[in-house]
Design an enzyme around this catalytic site. Sequence first.
Site, PDB file in Angstrom:
ATOM      1  N   TYR A  88       0.849  -1.193   0.000  1.00 40.75           N
ATOM      2  CA  TYR A  88       0.000   0.000   0.000  1.00 40.75           C
ATOM      3  C   TYR A  88       0.885   1.244   0.000  1.00 40.75           C
ATOM      4  CZ  TYR A  88      -4.152   2.803   1.075  1.00 40.75           C
ATOM      5  OH  TYR A  88      -5.195   3.693   1.017  1.00 40.75           O
ATOM      6  N   ASN A 175     -14.434   5.486   3.685  1.00 38.65           N
ATOM      7  CA  ASN A 175     -15.444   5.303   2.645  1.00 38.65           C
ATOM      8  C   ASN A 175     -16.441   6.461   2.518  1.00 38.65           C
ATOM      9  OD1 ASN A 175     -14.351   2.839   1.815  1.00 38.65           O
ATOM     10  ND2 ASN A 175     -15.488   1.713   3.366  1.00 38.65           N
ATOM     11  N   SER A 202     -19.995  -2.099  -2.466  1.00 40.78           N
ATOM     12  CA  SER A 202     -18.783  -1.847  -1.678  1.00 40.78           C
ATOM     13  C   SER A 202     -19.073  -0.799  -0.616  1.00 40.78           C
ATOM     14  CB  SER A 202     -17.660  -1.360  -2.598  1.00 40.78           C
ATOM     15  OG  SER A 202     -18.004  -0.078  -3.139  1.00 40.78           O
ATOM     16  N   GLY A 203     -18.105  -0.579   0.268  1.00 43.46           N
ATOM     17  CA  GLY A 203     -18.285   0.425   1.303  1.00 43.46           C
ATOM     18  C   GLY A 203     -18.503   1.815   0.717  1.00 43.46           C
ATOM     19  N   VAL A 204     -17.684   2.179  -0.270  1.00 43.91           N
ATOM     20  CA  VAL A 204     -17.843   3.486  -0.906  1.00 43.91           C
ATOM     21  C   VAL A 204     -19.166   3.540  -1.667  1.00 43.91           C
ATOM     22  CG1 VAL A 204     -16.918   5.065  -2.633  1.00 43.91           C
ATOM     23  CG2 VAL A 204     -15.372   3.912  -1.059  1.00 43.91           C
ATOM     24  N   ASP A 225     -22.952 -10.449 -10.642  1.00 40.25           N
ATOM     25  CA  ASP A 225     -23.987 -11.465 -10.456  1.00 40.25           C
ATOM     26  C   ASP A 225     -23.626 -12.362  -9.277  1.00 40.25           C
ATOM     27  OD1 ASP A 225     -26.277 -12.894 -10.898  1.00 40.25           O
ATOM     28  OD2 ASP A 225     -25.359 -14.226 -12.386  1.00 40.25           O
TER      29      ASP A 225
END
Length: 274
Positions: A88, A175, A202-204, A225
């Site tokens: 990261y 997020n 997703s979180g965002v 899906d």
Amino acid sequence: MLGRFNSRRLQRASKKLDSIAAVRGRNMSSRIRAQSAVYLETGEPSKVLQVVDHQLVSPDELKGAQTVVRMLAAPVNPSDLNQIEGVYPVKGQFKAGIVDSVSAAVGGNEGVGEVIAVGPQSKLRPGDWVVPHRAGAFGTWATHAVVPETELVAIPAEWRQTGVRALDVASVKVNPSTAYRMLRDFAKLSRGDYVVQNGANSGVGRAVIQLARQIGVRTVNVVRDRENFDQLAEELHQLGADVVVRDKDLSDHAVQRRLRGLEGPVRLGFNCVG
């Protein structure tokens, strides 16, 4: 005469040493005991993470605007794991003193804590809720941390008075803040406009749905899906989603007609998949 002088001098020195020892003893006994999830080197989180017990400074040893924070909640984000793996962009802060003289980094970049002690120059007060000012400010996977006030953002007291929980605040910095900036920084959105996004579960994505609803902007949400698609679609609709479709259905003519028939213009699109 000289003997009496030396005797008195030794007595005074002895009393002074006793006083110093007593203060040190009180400081040692009042030091805050903490636990932290740390790693000594980057790598697979399940292999390099360990929980350690350690001591922080005593509250009366705090200097300047130092602050002792008792963590209330801290999430586990994919970026946290990437940081431990060493891939990261924001790197963990390796410091000595947590695990003997070995440098170690505390995991976690997000969370909410309660101030329990402050230095003489701090504007924060015990009882305040705070979150990290930036990613990597300090490791949040801990029971306690000593943090400079400049690395903290105070949560308005009104939030707690309206029933906002620590679990709600713990993930506000990553997020929801990202979603807010995305909705504000790239296009001038008006009520009735549409935003389209993939990875909507997703979180965002979930934050985008909720924030868009608050400003009167509607959302088209694309998800991969899955067997429980109907359940997921219902969850997103309850959050405020207007349209939820599977990615595989985007080539379906009926879905395309539905999207072409939206009541308002699509002003913005978010691609979180790549």
